[in-house]
Design an enzyme around this catalytic site. Structure first.
Site, PDB file in Angstrom:
ATOM      1  N   THR A 127      -5.508   1.906   4.599  1.00  0.00           N
ATOM      2  CA  THR A 127      -4.768   2.998   5.237  1.00  0.00           C
ATOM      3  C   THR A 127      -3.276   2.923   4.927  1.00  0.00           C
ATOM      4  O   THR A 127      -2.599   3.950   4.876  1.00  0.00           O
ATOM      5  CB  THR A 127      -5.009   2.942   6.762  1.00  0.00           C
ATOM      6  OG1 THR A 127      -6.374   3.238   6.994  1.00  0.00           O
ATOM      7  CG2 THR A 127      -4.156   3.933   7.526  1.00  0.00           C
ATOM      8  N   THR A 184      -7.269  -2.340   7.225  1.00  0.00           N
ATOM      9  CA  THR A 184      -7.416  -3.124   8.461  1.00  0.00           C
ATOM     10  C   THR A 184      -8.867  -3.490   8.767  1.00  0.00           C
ATOM     11  O   THR A 184      -9.128  -4.453   9.481  1.00  0.00           O
ATOM     12  CB  THR A 184      -6.857  -2.349   9.677  1.00  0.00           C
ATOM     13  OG1 THR A 184      -7.558  -1.106   9.794  1.00  0.00           O
ATOM     14  CG2 THR A 184      -5.369  -2.103   9.548  1.00  0.00           C
ATOM     15  N   ASP A 185      -9.835  -2.721   8.216  1.00  0.00           N
ATOM     16  CA  ASP A 185     -11.219  -2.884   8.657  1.00  0.00           C
ATOM     17  C   ASP A 185     -11.799  -4.270   8.364  1.00  0.00           C
ATOM     18  O   ASP A 185     -12.536  -4.824   9.181  1.00  0.00           O
ATOM     19  CB  ASP A 185     -12.111  -1.811   8.020  1.00  0.00           C
ATOM     20  CG  ASP A 185     -11.854  -0.430   8.619  1.00  0.00           C
ATOM     21  OD1 ASP A 185     -11.181  -0.354   9.663  1.00  0.00           O
ATOM     22  OD2 ASP A 185     -12.330   0.561   8.041  1.00  0.00           O
TER      23      ASP A 185
HETATM   24  N1  ASP Z   1     -10.711   2.161   6.599  1.00  0.00           N
HETATM   25  C1  ASP Z   1      -9.362   1.659   6.393  1.00  0.00           C
HETATM   26  C2  ASP Z   1      -9.476   0.393   5.557  1.00  0.00           C
HETATM   27  O1  ASP Z   1      -9.857  -0.612   6.086  1.00  0.00           O
HETATM   28  C3  ASP Z   1      -8.717   1.384   7.688  1.00  0.00           C
HETATM   29  C4  ASP Z   1      -7.331   0.844   7.625  1.00  0.00           C
HETATM   30  O2  ASP Z   1      -6.848   0.375   6.621  1.00  0.00           O
HETATM   31  O3  ASP Z   1      -6.685   0.847   8.709  1.00  0.00           O
HETATM   32  O4  ASP Z   1      -9.194   0.405   4.379  1.00  0.00           O
END
Ligand code: ASP
Length: 344
Positions: free
Chosen positions: A28, A108-109
């Site tokens: 993200t 973040t995932d």
């Molecule tokens: N779906 C995204 C990822 O993990 C979520 C994020 O980065 O916050 O790449």
């Protein structure tokens, strides 16, 4: 308690600024949406590393930057092959006299899994810091630029050396082993439950308030440059059947982690299937789906009788990372695996 403080003042002291390698993988933090109010319906991993860096005012006063685009993915799609590539590149860069530290931008995932993987496979005491964002780069109040500035500040600090792999997020410094994502939307999405953050970074200042006690990096005997085994996670819940375990064992799985309820307790039907898997030589690690606390050895599930390894304070996801690395290193018997889980 150990407290150390550093500021990014090497330029003022007449020394060249540290050189930090920024490895971008997507997420993200590199996400883009059609309008600035959109913080959920965006595409992750589409903005390149040069644009990420250009959005951070003042970065050139903190460090000299060497930038690489390692991948451009949504981290939900992280693969074992990309883990190998990333760990290898981090090790190559940190082995170079030209590089003082590494920052990895990540989604973040699965950040907590990659961070722990690197905690056990990076062979350097130089700083290695992961960061991310909850809002895409195009959003109002995007959190990526400040997180990236803080991550580079941390990686450029002397205080971060020897602290293992770190996560810089929302001004806090977390240990790779302890940190986990705890919110689907909040900017303050990461916590180190029970234990808390290692310290903080703000306005060019880095402060550690404690150190990680478990061995890591140069003291961990693991490599990500391996043929990966297959390790899967199953979960215990009301009415769970044996079907998933039976299918995985029939498919030739190399190891299983169970996300148990409470203190790693397991529904009777699932426990029986897992005990049968263990008796056939499939290592089984008993963890908890609760999200904090620990799973004590020989608790309610009687590990020794059932042939299970207990996870201690590792979540099911981090238990899987450690089981992958231990099996890849040839540690397959229950005593060796329990020792690994008690140590790392
Ligand atoms: N779906 C995204 C990822 O993990 C979520 C994020 O980065 O916050 O790449």
């Amino acid at each position: 308690m150990n407290t150390s403080v550093s500021t990014s003042s090497s330029a003022a002291a007449g020394r060249p600024l540290p050189c930090i390698a920024v490895l971008a993988t997507g997420g993200t933090i590199a996400g883009s949406a059609a309008d600035a109010a959109n913080t959920a319906g965006y595409q992750a991993g589409v903005i390149g590393v040069a644009q990420l860096l250009a959005a951070v005012p003042g970065l050139d006063a903190v460090a000299r930057i060497h930038a690489e685009q390692v991948a451009s993915i949504d981290s939900k799609d992280m693969s074992l092959a990309l883990w190998s590539t990333l760990a290898q590149r981090v090790n190559e860069l940190l082995a170079s006299d030209d590089i003082d530290g590494v920052v990895i931008t990540h989604g973040t995932d699965t950040l907590e899994e990659t961070a722990y993987l690197l905690q056990l496979t990076v062979k350097s005491a130089k700083p290695c810091v992961l960061t991310a964002a909850m809002r895409p780069a195009t959003a109002l109040s995007a959190d990526g630029p400040l997180n990236l500035l803080n991550a580079v500040t941390l990686a450029a600090s002397e205080a971060a050396a020897g602290q293992g792999v770190l996560v810089a997020f929302n001004n806090r410094i977390h240990c790779a082993r302890d940190v986990a994502k705890f919110s689907t939307y909040a900017v303050d999405a990461f916590q180190s439950p029970e234990i808390g953050a290692l310290g903080w970074v703000q306005d060019g200042r880095v402060e550690f308030q404690r150190r990680a006690l478990r061995p890591h990096t140069v003291d961990a005997p693991f490599s990500a440059n391996v043929p990966w085994p297959q390790v899967e996670i199953v979960t215990s819940y009301a009415g769970v059947s044996r079907a998933a375990v039976e299918a995985l064992v029939a498919a030739g799985v190399d190891g299983l982690v169970v996300a148990g309820t409470g203190n790693g307790s397991i529904h009777g039907a699932l426990q029986q299937a897992l005990a049968e898997a263990a008796s056939k030589g499939v290592p089984v690690v008993r963890a908890s789906r609760v999200g904090s606390g620990h799973v004590m050895h020989n608790g309610a599930a009687k590990d020794d009788a059932l042939g299970f390894v207990s996870s201690g304070t590792l979540s099911p996801y981090k238990s899987r990372v450690l089981l992958l690395l231990a099996l890849a290193a040839g540690m397959t018997d229950k005593a060796s695996l329990q020792h690994v889980f008690d140590t790392f």
